[in-house]
Write an enzyme that holds these catalytic residues in place. Structure first.
Site, PDB file in Angstrom:
ATOM      1  N   ARG A   1       0.651  -1.743   0.063  1.00  0.00           N
ATOM      2  CA  ARG A   1      -0.378  -0.513   0.183  1.00  0.00           C
ATOM      3  C   ARG A   1       0.534   1.182  -0.064  1.00  0.00           C
ATOM      4  O   ARG A   1       0.682   2.127  -0.623  1.00  0.00           O
ATOM      5  CB  ARG A   1      -1.084   0.119   1.402  1.00  0.00           C
ATOM      6  CG  ARG A   1      -1.611   0.719   1.165  1.00  0.00           C
ATOM      7  CD  ARG A   1      -2.575   1.243   2.701  1.00  0.00           C
ATOM      8  NE  ARG A   1      -3.331   2.277   3.327  1.00  0.00           N
ATOM      9  CZ  ARG A   1      -3.023   2.741   4.084  1.00  0.00           C
ATOM     10  NH1 ARG A   1      -1.796   3.089   4.318  1.00  0.00           N
ATOM     11  NH2 ARG A   1      -3.429   4.030   4.391  1.00  0.00           N
TER      12      ARG A   1
ATOM     13  N   VAL B   1       3.448   1.643  -1.001  1.00  0.00           N
ATOM     14  CA  VAL B   1       4.747   1.440  -1.967  1.00  0.00           C
ATOM     15  C   VAL B   1       4.501   2.521  -3.519  1.00  0.00           C
ATOM     16  O   VAL B   1       4.028   3.196  -4.324  1.00  0.00           O
ATOM     17  CB  VAL B   1       5.016   0.688  -2.736  1.00  0.00           C
ATOM     18  CG1 VAL B   1       5.654  -0.025  -3.907  1.00  0.00           C
ATOM     19  CG2 VAL B   1       6.569  -0.595  -1.983  1.00  0.00           C
TER      20      VAL B   1
ATOM     21  N   ARG C   1       0.637   4.005  -3.520  1.00  0.00           N
ATOM     22  CA  ARG C   1       0.086   5.558  -2.512  1.00  0.00           C
ATOM     23  C   ARG C   1       1.490   6.548  -2.970  1.00  0.00           C
ATOM     24  O   ARG C   1       1.174   7.680  -3.532  1.00  0.00           O
ATOM     25  CB  ARG C   1      -0.284   5.588  -1.669  1.00  0.00           C
ATOM     26  CG  ARG C   1      -1.570   4.697  -1.418  1.00  0.00           C
ATOM     27  CD  ARG C   1      -2.874   5.680  -0.806  1.00  0.00           C
ATOM     28  NE  ARG C   1      -3.920   4.384  -1.095  1.00  0.00           N
ATOM     29  CZ  ARG C   1      -4.821   4.537  -0.459  1.00  0.00           C
ATOM     30  NH1 ARG C   1      -4.494   4.471   0.561  1.00  0.00           N
ATOM     31  NH2 ARG C   1      -6.092   3.345  -1.044  1.00  0.00           N
TER      32      ARG C   1
ATOM     33  N   ASP D   1      11.894 -14.291  10.506  1.00  0.00           N
ATOM     34  CA  ASP D   1      13.034 -15.193  11.060  1.00  0.00           C
ATOM     35  C   ASP D   1      13.748 -13.951  12.072  1.00  0.00           C
ATOM     36  O   ASP D   1      14.375 -14.220  12.635  1.00  0.00           O
ATOM     37  CB  ASP D   1      13.768 -15.615  10.242  1.00  0.00           C
ATOM     38  CG  ASP D   1      12.610 -16.831   9.905  1.00  0.00           C
ATOM     39  OD1 ASP D   1      11.514 -17.107   9.917  1.00  0.00           O
ATOM     40  OD2 ASP D   1      13.492 -17.556   9.053  1.00  0.00           O
TER      41      ASP D   1
ATOM     42  N   GLU E   1      11.558 -22.150  30.587  1.00  0.00           N
ATOM     43  CA  GLU E   1      13.400 -22.091  31.442  1.00  0.00           C
ATOM     44  C   GLU E   1      14.074 -22.085  30.169  1.00  0.00           C
ATOM     45  O   GLU E   1      15.111 -22.521  31.415  1.00  0.00           O
ATOM     46  CB  GLU E   1      12.706 -23.923  31.897  1.00  0.00           C
ATOM     47  CG  GLU E   1      11.514 -23.411  33.112  1.00  0.00           C
ATOM     48  CD  GLU E   1      10.393 -22.746  33.099  1.00  0.00           C
ATOM     49  OE1 GLU E   1      10.202 -23.240  32.630  1.00  0.00           O
ATOM     50  OE2 GLU E   1      10.664 -22.231  34.802  1.00  0.00           O
TER      51      GLU E   1
ATOM     52  N   GLU F   1      13.082 -24.297  14.954  1.00  0.00           N
ATOM     53  CA  GLU F   1      13.021 -25.181  14.436  1.00  0.00           C
ATOM     54  C   GLU F   1      14.704 -25.500  13.588  1.00  0.00           C
ATOM     55  O   GLU F   1      14.479 -26.732  13.407  1.00  0.00           O
ATOM     56  CB  GLU F   1      12.154 -24.087  12.850  1.00  0.00           C
ATOM     57  CG  GLU F   1      11.695 -24.998  12.120  1.00  0.00           C
ATOM     58  CD  GLU F   1      11.259 -24.013  10.537  1.00  0.00           C
ATOM     59  OE1 GLU F   1      11.595 -22.908  10.553  1.00  0.00           O
ATOM     60  OE2 GLU F   1      10.481 -24.687   9.771  1.00  0.00           O
TER      61      GLU F   1
ATOM     62  N   ARG G   1       5.071 -32.840  27.266  1.00  0.00           N
ATOM     63  CA  ARG G   1       4.206 -32.856  26.083  1.00  0.00           C
ATOM     64  C   ARG G   1       4.746 -31.625  25.364  1.00  0.00           C
ATOM     65  O   ARG G   1       5.260 -31.016  25.310  1.00  0.00           O
ATOM     66  CB  ARG G   1       3.007 -32.052  26.303  1.00  0.00           C
ATOM     67  CG  ARG G   1       2.083 -32.284  27.475  1.00  0.00           C
ATOM     68  CD  ARG G   1       1.169 -33.367  26.337  1.00  0.00           C
ATOM     69  NE  ARG G   1      -0.160 -34.675  27.150  1.00  0.00           N
ATOM     70  CZ  ARG G   1       0.322 -35.609  28.252  1.00  0.00           C
ATOM     71  NH1 ARG G   1       1.835 -35.870  28.463  1.00  0.00           N
ATOM     72  NH2 ARG G   1      -0.694 -35.778  28.564  1.00  0.00           N
TER      73      ARG G   1
ATOM     74  N   ARG H   1       2.771 -17.021  10.980  1.00  0.00           N
ATOM     75  CA  ARG H   1       3.289 -16.346   9.740  1.00  0.00           C
ATOM     76  C   ARG H   1       1.860 -15.241   9.350  1.00  0.00           C
ATOM     77  O   ARG H   1       2.209 -14.702   8.943  1.00  0.00           O
ATOM     78  CB  ARG H   1       4.079 -17.146   8.428  1.00  0.00           C
ATOM     79  CG  ARG H   1       4.867 -17.502   8.954  1.00  0.00           C
ATOM     80  CD  ARG H   1       6.078 -17.715   7.682  1.00  0.00           C
ATOM     81  NE  ARG H   1       5.118 -17.616   6.542  1.00  0.00           N
ATOM     82  CZ  ARG H   1       5.932 -19.188   5.902  1.00  0.00           C
ATOM     83  NH1 ARG H   1       6.730 -19.644   6.211  1.00  0.00           N
ATOM     84  NH2 ARG H   1       4.814 -19.052   4.045  1.00  0.00           N
TER      85      ARG H   1
HETATM   86  O1  F6P Z   1      12.266 -17.859   6.599  1.00  0.00           O
HETATM   87  C1  F6P Z   1      10.231 -17.344   6.554  1.00  0.00           C
HETATM   88  C2  F6P Z   1      10.318 -19.112   8.057  1.00  0.00           C
HETATM   89  O2  F6P Z   1       8.445 -19.118   8.244  1.00  0.00           O
HETATM   90  C3  F6P Z   1      11.366 -20.334   7.835  1.00  0.00           C
HETATM   91  O3  F6P Z   1      11.260 -19.867   9.728  1.00  0.00           O
HETATM   92  C4  F6P Z   1      10.624 -21.117   7.615  1.00  0.00           C
HETATM   93  O4  F6P Z   1      11.447 -22.707   8.005  1.00  0.00           O
HETATM   94  C5  F6P Z   1      10.352 -21.131   6.664  1.00  0.00           C
HETATM   95  O5  F6P Z   1       9.685 -20.411   6.046  1.00  0.00           O
HETATM   96  C6  F6P Z   1       8.761 -22.201   6.325  1.00  0.00           C
HETATM   97  O6  F6P Z   1       8.823 -22.954   5.147  1.00  0.00           O
HETATM   98  P1  F6P Z   1       7.607 -23.251   4.117  1.00  0.00           P
HETATM   99  O7  F6P Z   1       6.225 -21.805   4.231  1.00  0.00           O
HETATM  100  O8  F6P Z   1       7.640 -23.038   2.899  1.00  0.00           O
HETATM  101  O9  F6P Z   1       7.253 -24.114   4.878  1.00  0.00           O
END
Ligand code: F6P
Ligand code: ADP
Length: 322
Positions: A21, A23, A25, A127, A187, A222, A246, A255
């Site tokens: 948006r 960019v 405007r 990230d 922790e 991850e 768990r 995301r």
């Molecule tokens: O780079 C962003 C990211 O969310 C990473 O943290 C994650 O490893 C990757 O993309 C996951 O990608 P996809 O959406 O292809 O599963």
């Protein structure tokens, strides 16, 4: 410059629409026509490039995802792919491009710049692994989503006297994990930057149990040295930990979602700055938040360096988790 294009590429993150948006405007304010490339470099190769009107970007500021959609595309990594992308821009009279995306997308942006197309990059990735900017678009929203989940999970952990292993995103950078650990009161944090064994994790959880804690939380990136499922199996068979174990993998809920005020502001500032710089003749740079200022950094530097979370934060997490 009378025509420019904007695109989003790679993994989506909250705030991309606010940047698009800004960019569009800002372009309009300078009498520049702004085209939208759909689905990142895939759309560039397929010629899926259409003008964006002010109306099309209205009502999107608060929406997660990207109205332009995004993609990953192997062909664009080749010199032939990049030349075809350039040709598709040239045949539409486009004289400059704003690429919004992560490390990989910015490599693509550098490729276009090297072929002579004026390009400005905008860092978008949850990230926070992009070199040169304090924050990338979407990091703050993702972190708030993680904290919300972590707070909820801790309620259950306390009620049942359990230890929860919570996996957050971050393939190469432990920013989200370490920040979630500090701000969510975990922790222990396990991140790609720090060598740690499963035995050490077991010790930390056992220590929390012995000290009388009603729950324990381990945040795992991850890209940690071992998989969360392997860790859960290891801890399950290691009865000395005390807590029942768990695990929760937060996954892609990190995301999407409406961007926070911080991400809306960051995305807006970056979108405005990218267009202003493009129109002034700058190219081959990424706009970057440095302190309070919106600066630029050469894409060459951005793609050759990897941002890792500093040891200072690891140390802070270690001290505060006691
Ligand atoms: O780079 C962003 C990211 O969310 C990473 O943290 C994650 O490893 C990757 O993309 C996951 O990608 P996809 O959406 O292809 O599963
Ligand atoms: P992100 O931008 O979120 O880091 P990726 O690493 O998957 O996501 O990159 C997104 C896209 O950027 C890739 O699918 C590819 O089209 C393009 N890209 C990645 N690396 C390069 C490269 N070295 N040269 C040109 N294009 C690249």
């Amino acid at each position: 410059m009378k025509r420019i294009a904007v695109m989003t590429s790679g993994g989506d993150s909250s705030g991309l629409n606010a940047a698009i948006r800004a960019v569009v405007r800002t372009g309009m304010a300078h009498d520049v026509e702004v085209f939208g490339v759909r689905q990142g470099y895939t759309g560039l190769l397929n010629g899926d490039i259409k003008p964006l009107t002010s109306f099309e970007v209205s009502g999107i500021l608060q929406r997660g995802g990207t109205i332009l959609q995004t993609a990953r595309n192997e062909e664009f990594k080749t010199p032939e792919g990049q030349k075809r992308g350039l040709r598709n821009l040239n045949t539409r009279g486009i004289e400059g491009v704003v690429v919004i995306g992560g490390d990989g997308s910015l490599r693509g942006a550098l490729g276009l710049h090297r072929l002579g197309m004026p390009v400005i990059g905008i860092p978008g990735s949850i990230d926070n692994d992009i070199w040169g900017t304090d924050m990338s678009i979407g990091v703050d929203t993702a972190l708030n989503t993680i904290l919300d989940a972590l707070d909820r999970i801790r309620d259950t952990a306390t009620s049942h006297q359990r230890a929860f292993l919570i996996e957050v995103m971050g393939r190469n950078c432990g920013y989200l994990a370490v920040m979630a650990g500090i701000l969510g009161g975990a922790e222990i944090v396990i991140a790609p930057e720090h060598a740690i064994t499963m035995e050490q994790v077991a010790e930390a959880l056992e220590d929390a149990y012995v000290r009388g804690k009603t729950h324990a939380v381990a945040v795992i990136a991850e890209g940690a040295p071992f998989k969360i499922t392997d860790l859960a199996n290891y801890l399950d068979s290691n009865k000395s930990v005390g807590f029942e174990i768990r695990l929760t993998i937060l996954g892609h809920i990190q995301r999407g979602g409406s961007p926070t005020a911080f991400d809306r502001l960051l995305a807006t500032r970056m979108g405005v700055s990218a267009v202003e710089r493009l129109l002034k003749g700058e190219s081959g740079v990424m706009v970057a938040l440095q302190g309070r200022k919106m600066e630029t950094i050469a894409l060459e530097e951005v793609v050759t360096k990897t941002r890792l979370i500093s040891d200072e934060y690891f140390e802070m997490e270690r001290i505060l988790s006691r």
